[in-house]
Design a protein around this motif. Structure first.
Motif, mmCIF file in Angstrom:
data_model
loop_
_atom_site.group_PDB
_atom_site.id
_atom_site.type_symbol
_atom_site.label_atom_id
_atom_site.label_comp_id
_atom_site.label_asym_id
_atom_site.label_seq_id
_atom_site.Cartn_x
_atom_site.Cartn_y
_atom_site.Cartn_z
ATOM 1 N N ILE A 1 -4.249 2.424 -2.424
ATOM 2 C CA ILE A 1 -3.724 3.775 -2.379
ATOM 3 C C ILE A 1 -4.813 4.470 -1.588
ATOM 4 C CG2 ILE A 1 -2.963 5.848 -3.694
ATOM 5 C CD1 ILE A 1 -1.456 3.447 -4.510
ATOM 6 N N ILE A 2 -4.091 5.347 -0.629
ATOM 7 C CA ILE A 2 -5.025 6.192 0.045
ATOM 8 C C ILE A 2 -4.251 7.671 0.107
ATOM 9 C CG2 ILE A 2 -5.599 7.020 2.454
ATOM 10 C CD1 ILE A 2 -5.907 4.103 3.393
ATOM 11 N N SER A 3 -5.129 8.457 -0.346
ATOM 12 C CA SER A 3 -4.544 9.769 -0.317
ATOM 13 C C SER A 3 -4.815 10.787 1.084
ATOM 14 C CB SER A 3 -5.168 10.969 -1.240
ATOM 15 O OG SER A 3 -6.676 10.985 -1.146
ATOM 16 N N LEU A 4 -3.988 11.387 1.634
ATOM 17 C CA LEU A 4 -3.588 12.301 2.891
ATOM 18 C C LEU A 4 -3.752 13.574 2.588
ATOM 19 C CD1 LEU A 4 -3.634 12.163 5.873
ATOM 20 C CD2 LEU A 4 -1.203 11.634 5.492
ATOM 21 N N GLY A 5 -4.578 14.545 3.085
ATOM 22 C CA GLY A 5 -4.540 15.976 3.088
ATOM 23 C C GLY A 5 -5.018 16.490 1.810
ATOM 24 N N ILE A 6 -4.777 15.915 0.495
ATOM 25 C CA ILE A 6 -5.110 16.332 -0.547
ATOM 26 C C ILE A 6 -5.984 15.293 -1.342
ATOM 27 C CG2 ILE A 6 -4.661 17.336 -2.891
ATOM 28 C CD1 ILE A 6 -2.033 18.444 -1.492
ATOM 29 N N GLY A 7 -7.395 15.339 -1.921
ATOM 30 C CA GLY A 7 -7.855 14.280 -2.532
ATOM 31 C C GLY A 7 -7.250 14.018 -3.690
ATOM 32 N N SER B 1 -5.747 8.017 11.173
ATOM 33 C CA SER B 1 -6.685 7.737 10.466
ATOM 34 C C SER B 1 -6.588 7.038 9.059
ATOM 35 C CB SER B 1 -7.840 8.715 10.053
ATOM 36 O OG SER B 1 -8.435 9.083 11.327
ATOM 37 N N ALA B 2 -5.561 7.669 8.579
ATOM 38 C CA ALA B 2 -5.078 7.292 7.157
ATOM 39 C C ALA B 2 -4.434 5.845 7.280
ATOM 40 C CB ALA B 2 -3.912 8.205 6.447
ATOM 41 N N GLY C 1 0.923 -1.182 -0.077
ATOM 42 C CA GLY C 1 -0.071 -0.186 0.118
ATOM 43 C C GLY C 1 0.836 1.178 0.045
ATOM 44 N N ILE C 2 0.268 2.135 -0.496
ATOM 45 C CA ILE C 2 0.891 3.630 -0.414
ATOM 46 C C ILE C 2 -0.066 4.566 0.225
ATOM 47 C CG2 ILE C 2 1.845 5.675 -1.810
ATOM 48 C CD1 ILE C 2 2.691 3.428 -3.951
ATOM 49 N N ILE C 3 0.295 5.574 0.883
ATOM 50 C CA ILE C 3 -0.258 6.655 1.600
ATOM 51 C C ILE C 3 0.379 7.746 1.047
ATOM 52 C CG2 ILE C 3 -0.979 7.841 3.605
ATOM 53 C CD1 ILE C 3 -0.910 5.487 5.339
ATOM 54 N N ILE C 4 -0.177 8.757 0.470
ATOM 55 C CA ILE C 4 0.382 9.834 -0.306
ATOM 56 C C ILE C 4 -0.529 11.014 0.001
ATOM 57 C CG2 ILE C 4 -0.611 9.201 -2.606
ATOM 58 C CD1 ILE C 4 1.975 10.222 -3.866
ATOM 59 N N THR C 5 0.138 12.279 -0.100
ATOM 60 C CA THR C 5 -0.186 13.521 0.029
ATOM 61 C C THR C 5 0.067 14.059 -1.613
ATOM 62 O OG1 THR C 5 0.203 14.151 2.371
ATOM 63 C CG2 THR C 5 -0.332 15.832 0.821
ATOM 64 N N PRO C 6 -0.597 13.968 -2.480
ATOM 65 C CA PRO C 6 -0.330 14.351 -3.977
ATOM 66 C C PRO C 6 -0.139 15.613 -4.153
ATOM 67 C CG PRO C 6 -2.519 13.809 -3.751
ATOM 68 C CD PRO C 6 -2.039 13.741 -2.227
ATOM 69 N N LEU C 7 0.933 16.236 -4.465
ATOM 70 C CA LEU C 7 1.459 17.528 -4.818
ATOM 71 C C LEU C 7 0.689 18.025 -6.302
ATOM 72 C CD1 LEU C 7 4.690 17.937 -3.173
ATOM 73 C CD2 LEU C 7 2.483 18.579 -2.197
ATOM 74 N N ASP C 8 0.835 17.025 -7.181
ATOM 75 C CA ASP C 8 0.510 17.031 -8.641
ATOM 76 C C ASP C 8 -0.526 15.866 -8.647
ATOM 77 O OD1 ASP C 8 0.083 17.209 -11.323
ATOM 78 O OD2 ASP C 8 1.874 18.099 -11.476
ATOM 79 N N ASN C 9 -1.844 16.105 -8.550
ATOM 80 C CA ASN C 9 -2.717 15.176 -8.743
ATOM 81 C C ASN C 9 -2.767 14.499 -10.057
ATOM 82 O OD1 ASN C 9 -3.783 16.284 -6.179
ATOM 83 N ND2 ASN C 9 -5.965 15.826 -6.789
ATOM 84 N N GLU C 10 -2.822 14.839 -11.077
ATOM 85 C CA GLU C 10 -2.760 14.386 -12.631
ATOM 86 C C GLU C 10 -1.648 13.347 -12.614
ATOM 87 O OE1 GLU C 10 -3.474 16.930 -15.706
ATOM 88 O OE2 GLU C 10 -5.447 17.605 -14.815
ATOM 89 N N LYS C 11 -0.372 14.156 -12.274
ATOM 90 C CA LYS C 11 0.643 13.166 -12.712
ATOM 91 C C LYS C 11 0.944 12.064 -11.799
ATOM 92 C CE LYS C 11 3.540 16.786 -14.715
ATOM 93 N NZ LYS C 11 4.556 17.858 -14.624
ATOM 94 N N VAL C 12 0.339 12.203 -10.307
ATOM 95 C CA VAL C 12 0.555 11.194 -9.319
ATOM 96 C C VAL C 12 -0.343 9.962 -9.882
ATOM 97 C CG1 VAL C 12 0.039 10.626 -7.169
ATOM 98 C CG2 VAL C 12 1.326 12.567 -7.375
ATOM 99 N N TYR C 13 -1.596 10.492 -10.188
ATOM 100 C CA TYR C 13 -2.506 9.457 -10.662
ATOM 101 C C TYR C 13 -2.121 8.560 -11.945
ATOM 102 C CZ TYR C 13 -6.940 7.108 -11.693
ATOM 103 O OH TYR C 13 -7.797 5.852 -12.011
#
Length: 334
Positions: free
Chosen positions: A148-154, A300-301, A124-136
């Motif tokens: 995958i779980i995003s944290l802070g930024i959907g 929680s994440a 698994g990966i928990i991530i605060t994605p700084l660039d949503n499109e590129k991360v996805y």
């Protein structure tokens, strides 16, 4: 043998609170922890991981990509929350490796992510994605084998997420300001740009709400950083009868460096928390701040990932919006 559920029912607390107390978590009040542990001792409760099917399963490995921000408190609390979840579920062979990258360097995060997704033993990966499109785009081809779980930024509507509603927090800050200033009084709003996580959204929510009032808004004026903002606020307050100040980014650094004469008789409301903001509240420079439960978000994440990996739990509601807290001098905790 008494169960955690029975202990929770006797004391009128949640099963999760009981588990946290037994595992030595710092996320619950000391008084609550003391009562739980006293009952645990009285009833001779014993953990029984051997009988759990979870305990016998192979280890689950997770990587958390946490952003390193200028406000070190944020980073430390997110990490602490994740570590608390690992501590609570360590008996189930649940492990999380935390990797930090610069909040101002989305490319660095992407490069780290590209390395992480190629690990053969990763679950698994928990991530605060700084660039949503590129991360996805990077993780899309791995969604069948890595949770995958995003944290802070959907990250994506179909990916589980834990985080605050920053726009709502900005609106709450504006609601407080609206009750501090009188009709027609002037409010200076400083915009110091987008930190990729919250500042842009704070400002959006603040402006949406404050525009519903009769307060006269000066700005938003572009601050262009700490030193320039200090000069800008000082000059504006000398020339105009400013009664309130809101800054969406670098507020703690700016307010700490502003001359006391400039801030005298000014109402200041902000978002976020940290050592400097706490100090400014104690000095009655900041009237109130609206913050998220940062450590709880990290926890929680981590817990959500554990339940997905180890309990194979499916969530009807993929997005968990964390609660907001309003901090005044009267309820400020050290």
């Amino acid at each position: 043998m008494i169960t955690q559920k029975e202990i929770a029912e006797r004391l009128g607390v949640s099963r999760t609170t009981v588990a946290r107390a037994i595992n030595g978590s710092s996320l619950i009040k000391e008084e609550t922890k003391r009562k739980i542990l006293e009952l645990v001792k009285e009833t001779n409760y014993e953990k029984n991981y051997i009988g759990s099917s979870l305990g016998s399963k192979k280890s689950k490995k997770v990587c958390a990509l946490v952003v390193e921000s200028k406000n070190q408190f944020y980073t430390q609390e997110i990490k602490r929350g994740i570590e608390e979840s690992v501590k609570e579920f360590r008996a189930y062979n649940y492990n999380v490796e935390i990797i930090t990258t610069d909040i101002n360097d989305p490319q660095s995060q992407l490069e780290e992510l590209k390395k992480v997704v190629k690990r053969k033993d990763l679950d698994g990966i928990i991530i605060t994605p700084l660039d949503n499109e590129k991360v996805y785009k990077v993780i899309k081809g791995y969604l069948d084998k890595i949770k995958i779980i995003s944290l802070g930024i959907g990250l994506h509507e179909n990916i589980p997420h834990v985080g605050p509603d920053h726009i709502k927090q900005g609106k709450i800050a504006a609601g407080i300001m609206a009750n501090l200033l009188r009709s027609g009084e002037k409010l200076l709003v400083i915009d110091n740009g987008d930190d990729k996580v919250s500042s842009k959204l704070y400002l959006q929510g603040f402006l949406d709400r404050i525009k519903e009032t009769d307060i006269e808004i000066v700005g938003p004026v572009e601050g262009h950083g700490i030193e320039t903002s200090i000069e800008l606020i000082t000059d504006t307050c000398e020339k105009d009868d400013i009664k309130g100040i809101y800054i969406n980014r670098y507020a703690h650094d700016i307010l700490a460096k502003l001359p006391k004469t400039v801030l005298q008789d000014k109402k200041v409301v902000t978002n976020g928390i940290g050592r400097i903001i706490k100090s400014l509240i104690k000095k009655h420079i900041i009237t109130a701040t609206v913050m998220e439960e940062i450590c709880s978000e990290g926890y929680s994440a981590g817990k959500k990932m554990f339940e997905i990996l180890c309990k194979e739990k499916n969530f009807n509601n993929l997005w968990d919006i964390s609660k907001s807290r309003i901090i005044f001098y009267e309820n400020l905790e050290d």
